[in-house]
Motif scaffolding. Structure first.
Motif, PDB file in Angstrom:
ATOM      1  N   GLY A 241       0.801  -1.213   0.000  1.00 41.55           N
ATOM      2  CA  GLY A 241       0.000   0.000   0.000  1.00 41.55           C
ATOM      3  C   GLY A 241       0.830   1.258   0.000  1.00 41.55           C
ATOM      4  O   GLY A 241       0.583   2.189  -0.775  1.00 41.55           O
ATOM      5  N   LEU A 242       1.831   1.305   0.859  1.00 44.92           N
ATOM      6  CA  LEU A 242       2.680   2.493   0.930  1.00 44.92           C
ATOM      7  C   LEU A 242       3.405   2.719  -0.392  1.00 44.92           C
ATOM      8  O   LEU A 242       3.464   3.844  -0.905  1.00 44.92           O
ATOM      9  CB  LEU A 242       3.661   2.330   2.080  1.00 44.92           C
ATOM     10  N   GLY A 243       3.927   1.643  -0.972  1.00 44.73           N
ATOM     11  CA  GLY A 243       4.622   1.771  -2.252  1.00 44.73           C
ATOM     12  C   GLY A 243       3.692   2.120  -3.393  1.00 44.73           C
ATOM     13  O   GLY A 243       4.107   2.765  -4.366  1.00 44.73           O
ATOM     14  N   ALA A 244       2.416   1.702  -3.307  1.00 45.70           N
ATOM     15  CA  ALA A 244       1.450   2.076  -4.348  1.00 45.70           C
ATOM     16  C   ALA A 244       1.312   3.588  -4.439  1.00 45.70           C
ATOM     17  O   ALA A 244       1.107   4.149  -5.523  1.00 45.70           O
ATOM     18  CB  ALA A 244       0.088   1.436  -4.063  1.00 45.70           C
ATOM     19  N   ALA A 245       1.431   4.254  -3.289  1.00 42.82           N
ATOM     20  CA  ALA A 245       1.360   5.718  -3.283  1.00 42.82           C
ATOM     21  C   ALA A 245       2.688   6.349  -3.677  1.00 42.82           C
ATOM     22  O   ALA A 245       2.752   7.176  -4.590  1.00 42.82           O
ATOM     23  CB  ALA A 245       0.929   6.208  -1.895  1.00 42.82           C
TER      24      ALA A 245
ATOM     25  N   ALA B 162      -2.178   1.716   4.506  1.00 47.24           N
ATOM     26  CA  ALA B 162      -0.764   1.981   4.239  1.00 47.24           C
ATOM     27  C   ALA B 162      -0.598   2.964   3.084  1.00 47.24           C
ATOM     28  O   ALA B 162       0.327   3.795   3.095  1.00 47.24           O
ATOM     29  CB  ALA B 162      -0.039   0.680   3.926  1.00 47.24           C
ATOM     30  N   ALA B 163      -1.472   2.906   2.095  1.00 48.07           N
ATOM     31  CA  ALA B 163      -1.416   3.874   0.998  1.00 48.07           C
ATOM     32  C   ALA B 163      -1.673   5.288   1.522  1.00 48.07           C
ATOM     33  O   ALA B 163      -1.044   6.260   1.080  1.00 48.07           O
ATOM     34  CB  ALA B 163      -2.426   3.507  -0.082  1.00 48.07           C
ATOM     35  N   ILE B 164      -2.591   5.402   2.475  1.00 45.83           N
ATOM     36  CA  ILE B 164      -2.862   6.706   3.080  1.00 45.83           C
ATOM     37  C   ILE B 164      -1.629   7.203   3.833  1.00 45.83           C
ATOM     38  O   ILE B 164      -1.219   8.367   3.696  1.00 45.83           O
ATOM     39  CB  ILE B 164      -4.078   6.605   4.015  1.00 45.83           C
ATOM     40  N   ALA B 165      -1.003   6.319   4.609  1.00 45.95           N
ATOM     41  CA  ALA B 165       0.217   6.701   5.327  1.00 45.95           C
ATOM     42  C   ALA B 165       1.323   7.103   4.357  1.00 45.95           C
ATOM     43  O   ALA B 165       2.074   8.055   4.610  1.00 45.95           O
ATOM     44  CB  ALA B 165       0.683   5.552   6.213  1.00 45.95           C
TER      45      ALA B 165
ATOM     46  N   LEU C 181      -4.138   7.655  10.261  1.00 48.02           N
ATOM     47  CA  LEU C 181      -3.005   7.375   9.378  1.00 48.02           C
ATOM     48  C   LEU C 181      -2.712   8.521   8.422  1.00 48.02           C
ATOM     49  O   LEU C 181      -1.713   8.470   7.699  1.00 48.02           O
ATOM     50  CB  LEU C 181      -3.267   6.097   8.589  1.00 48.02           C
ATOM     51  N   GLY C 182      -3.579   9.546   8.399  1.00 49.85           N
ATOM     52  CA  GLY C 182      -3.278  10.701   7.571  1.00 49.85           C
ATOM     53  C   GLY C 182      -4.382  11.185   6.661  1.00 49.85           C
ATOM     54  O   GLY C 182      -4.202  12.190   5.957  1.00 49.85           O
TER      55      GLY C 182
ATOM     56  N   ASP D 270      -5.652  13.842  -8.100  1.00 51.13           N
ATOM     57  CA  ASP D 270      -4.474  13.631  -8.944  1.00 51.13           C
ATOM     58  C   ASP D 270      -4.123  12.145  -9.037  1.00 51.13           C
ATOM     59  O   ASP D 270      -3.714  11.663 -10.097  1.00 51.13           O
ATOM     60  CB  ASP D 270      -3.276  14.396  -8.377  1.00 51.13           C
ATOM     61  N   VAL D 271      -4.247  11.437  -7.913  1.00 51.35           N
ATOM     62  CA  VAL D 271      -3.957  10.008  -7.870  1.00 51.35           C
ATOM     63  C   VAL D 271      -5.087   9.318  -7.120  1.00 51.35           C
ATOM     64  O   VAL D 271      -5.475   9.759  -6.028  1.00 51.35           O
ATOM     65  CB  VAL D 271      -2.619   9.726  -7.141  1.00 51.35           C
ATOM     66  N   VAL D 272      -5.631   8.258  -7.722  1.00 51.85           N
ATOM     67  CA  VAL D 272      -6.651   7.447  -7.050  1.00 51.85           C
ATOM     68  C   VAL D 272      -6.138   6.016  -6.976  1.00 51.85           C
ATOM     69  O   VAL D 272      -5.752   5.430  -7.988  1.00 51.85           O
ATOM     70  CB  VAL D 272      -8.011   7.497  -7.766  1.00 51.85           C
ATOM     71  N   ILE D 273      -6.125   5.467  -5.774  1.00 54.24           N
ATOM     72  CA  ILE D 273      -5.588   4.131  -5.531  1.00 54.24           C
ATOM     73  C   ILE D 273      -6.725   3.190  -5.189  1.00 54.24           C
ATOM     74  O   ILE D 273      -7.475   3.421  -4.227  1.00 54.24           O
ATOM     75  CB  ILE D 273      -4.563   4.176  -4.377  1.00 54.24           C
ATOM     76  N   ASP D 274      -6.877   2.127  -5.981  1.00 54.85           N
ATOM     77  CA  ASP D 274      -7.868   1.092  -5.719  1.00 54.85           C
ATOM     78  C   ASP D 274      -7.208  -0.015  -4.907  1.00 54.85           C
ATOM     79  O   ASP D 274      -6.444  -0.818  -5.440  1.00 54.85           O
ATOM     80  CB  ASP D 274      -8.420   0.535  -7.033  1.00 54.85           C
ATOM     81  N   ALA D 275      -7.509  -0.040  -3.609  1.00 59.80           N
ATOM     82  CA  ALA D 275      -6.936  -1.053  -2.728  1.00 59.80           C
ATOM     83  C   ALA D 275      -7.903  -2.204  -2.480  1.00 59.80           C
ATOM     84  O   ALA D 275      -7.681  -3.017  -1.587  1.00 59.80           O
ATOM     85  CB  ALA D 275      -6.527  -0.419  -1.397  1.00 59.80           C
ATOM     86  N   VAL D 276      -8.968  -2.274  -3.279  1.00 59.64           N
ATOM     87  CA  VAL D 276      -9.946  -3.360  -3.173  1.00 59.64           C
ATOM     88  C   VAL D 276      -9.700  -4.406  -4.257  1.00 59.64           C
ATOM     89  O   VAL D 276      -9.588  -5.595  -3.996  1.00 59.64           O
ATOM     90  CB  VAL D 276     -11.386  -2.819  -3.247  1.00 59.64           C
TER      91      VAL D 276
END
Length: 361
Positions: A167-171, A194-197, A223-224, A250-256
């Motif tokens: 998740g963190l690396g996805a961001a 983790a993407a949020i962090a 987490l932020g 600007d960036v949308v992360i699909d964590a589902v």
């Protein structure tokens, strides 16, 4: 001399996991045995149990782990007995076309242990993601071990082995979130959290957490996340657009990792924005979308493999950030459990009661 230790095994599709005796061979060339200290219960382990990865049963589950190197085989120089390590499933080869082009995080020939761990009757086990760490001692390739600062407790350090790093690396790596960016994260479990962090670490100005569960949205704020959207009560795309001046993030992360959430991500981004898929789909899922919309909106549509990380670079850095108080990894640890509790942890995960259950050994 080989060891006999207890481990969590999925014998057949959909059946409850079993605690079985596992035979762990002595490490051969390029191999290492690791005494596992802690291992997170990741949704990928449940995917294995349900046959969602492949059908190479029986599986030795667990892969999100930290431990201490017990023995090393011939030719191993990167770690030694007594080293405190986080296990990873991207031991880069250094020789494939991705590595030769200076992109080792895409390595197409990652290494696993050559020998197989087995049940007492000789049945070979397929270790989850080439690790198999719901086990007192496991066998891995030496490159799957990354040394980190032992000041970080194993229940925290091990989480870098999969979900948090993904998740963190996805961001930070895949999504390339930068200072002042707006970011939306759909799905706020362990990976989404983790993407949020990660977005916060990268300096994003607006971080929008989207989920169906208010409990997860509350954790997302710790987490932020600067804003939250319950997509069961509000249309996620409309809400994200309203929170970004009508433009989209600007960036949308699909964590589902479902067609519905990917479409939300696609339409909730700004023109020329970036979509990152880090949630893992199942084999039967398909996606249909007008090709003109893909062309007309521009930007980047990306998949994130393990957060596009390089473990030897990223794990020590993230542990340092944790020890500095800048990355709240402890927030992800919902409960500490025993090997016998993994099946119950799967149920808690399905109910949304936990970010991470962590097996302590």
């Amino acid at each position: 001399m080989s060891r006999q230790v207890k481990g969590v095994v999925s014998m057949r599709k959909g059946a409850p996991v079993e605690l079985r005796t596992v035979v762990v061979p002595d490490p051969g060339p390029g191999e290492v045995t690791v005494d596992v200290k802690a291992c997170g219960v990741c949704h990928t382990d449940f995917h294995y149990r349900e046959g969602g990865i492949n059908d190479d049963f029986p599986f030795l589950l667990g892969h999100e782990a930290a431990g201490v190197v017990a023995e090393v085989g011939p030719g191993v120089s990167n770690v030694a007995p007594g080293d405190y390590v986080v296990l990873n499933w991207r031991a880069v080869c250094g020789l494939c076309r991705a590595c030769r082009r200076g992109r080792p995080w895409y390595c197409f020939d990652t290494a696993n242990a050559t020998q197989k761990m087995t049940l007492e009757d000789g049945t070979e086990l397929s270790p989850a993601l080439g690790i198999g760490a719901f086990l007192e001692t496991t066998l891995v390739a030496a490159g799957q071990c990354t040394k980190v600062d032992p000041a970080a407790p194993p229940e925290v350090a091990g989480l870098l082995g999969c979900g948090v790093m993904a998740g963190l690396g996805a961001a930070t790596n895949t999504g390339e979130v930068g200072r002042g960016d707006s970011v939306a994260v759909i799905g706020c479990g362990g990976v989404g959290g983790a993407a949020i962090a990660g977005a916060r670490l990268a300096g994003a100005a607006r971080i929008i957490a989207v989920d169906l569960d208010d409990r997860k949205l509350e954790l997302a704020t710790t987490l932020g996340a600067t804003h939250t959207v319950n997509s069961g009560r509000t249309d996620a795309v409309t809400a994200i657009q309203e929170l970004t001046g009508g433009f989209g993030a600007d960036v949308v992360i699909d964590a589902v990792g479902r067609p519905e959430t990917w479409k939300q991500a696609f339409y909730a981004r700004d023109l020329a924005g970036t979509v990152v898929l880090v949630g893992v789909p199942t084999p039967e899922m398909t996606l249909e979308i007008p090709l003109l919309d893909v062309f007309g909106r521009g930007g980047k549509l990306k998949s994130s493999w393990y957060g596009d990380c390089l473990p030897e670079r990223d794990f020590p850095m993230l542990i340092d950030l944790y020890l500095q108080g800048r990355l709240p990894l402890e927030t992800f640890v919902s409960e500490k459990i025993a090997l016998t509790d993994v099946e119950a942890a799967f149920e808690a995960m399905k109910r949304g009661d936990v970010l991470r259950s962590v097996v302590m050994l």
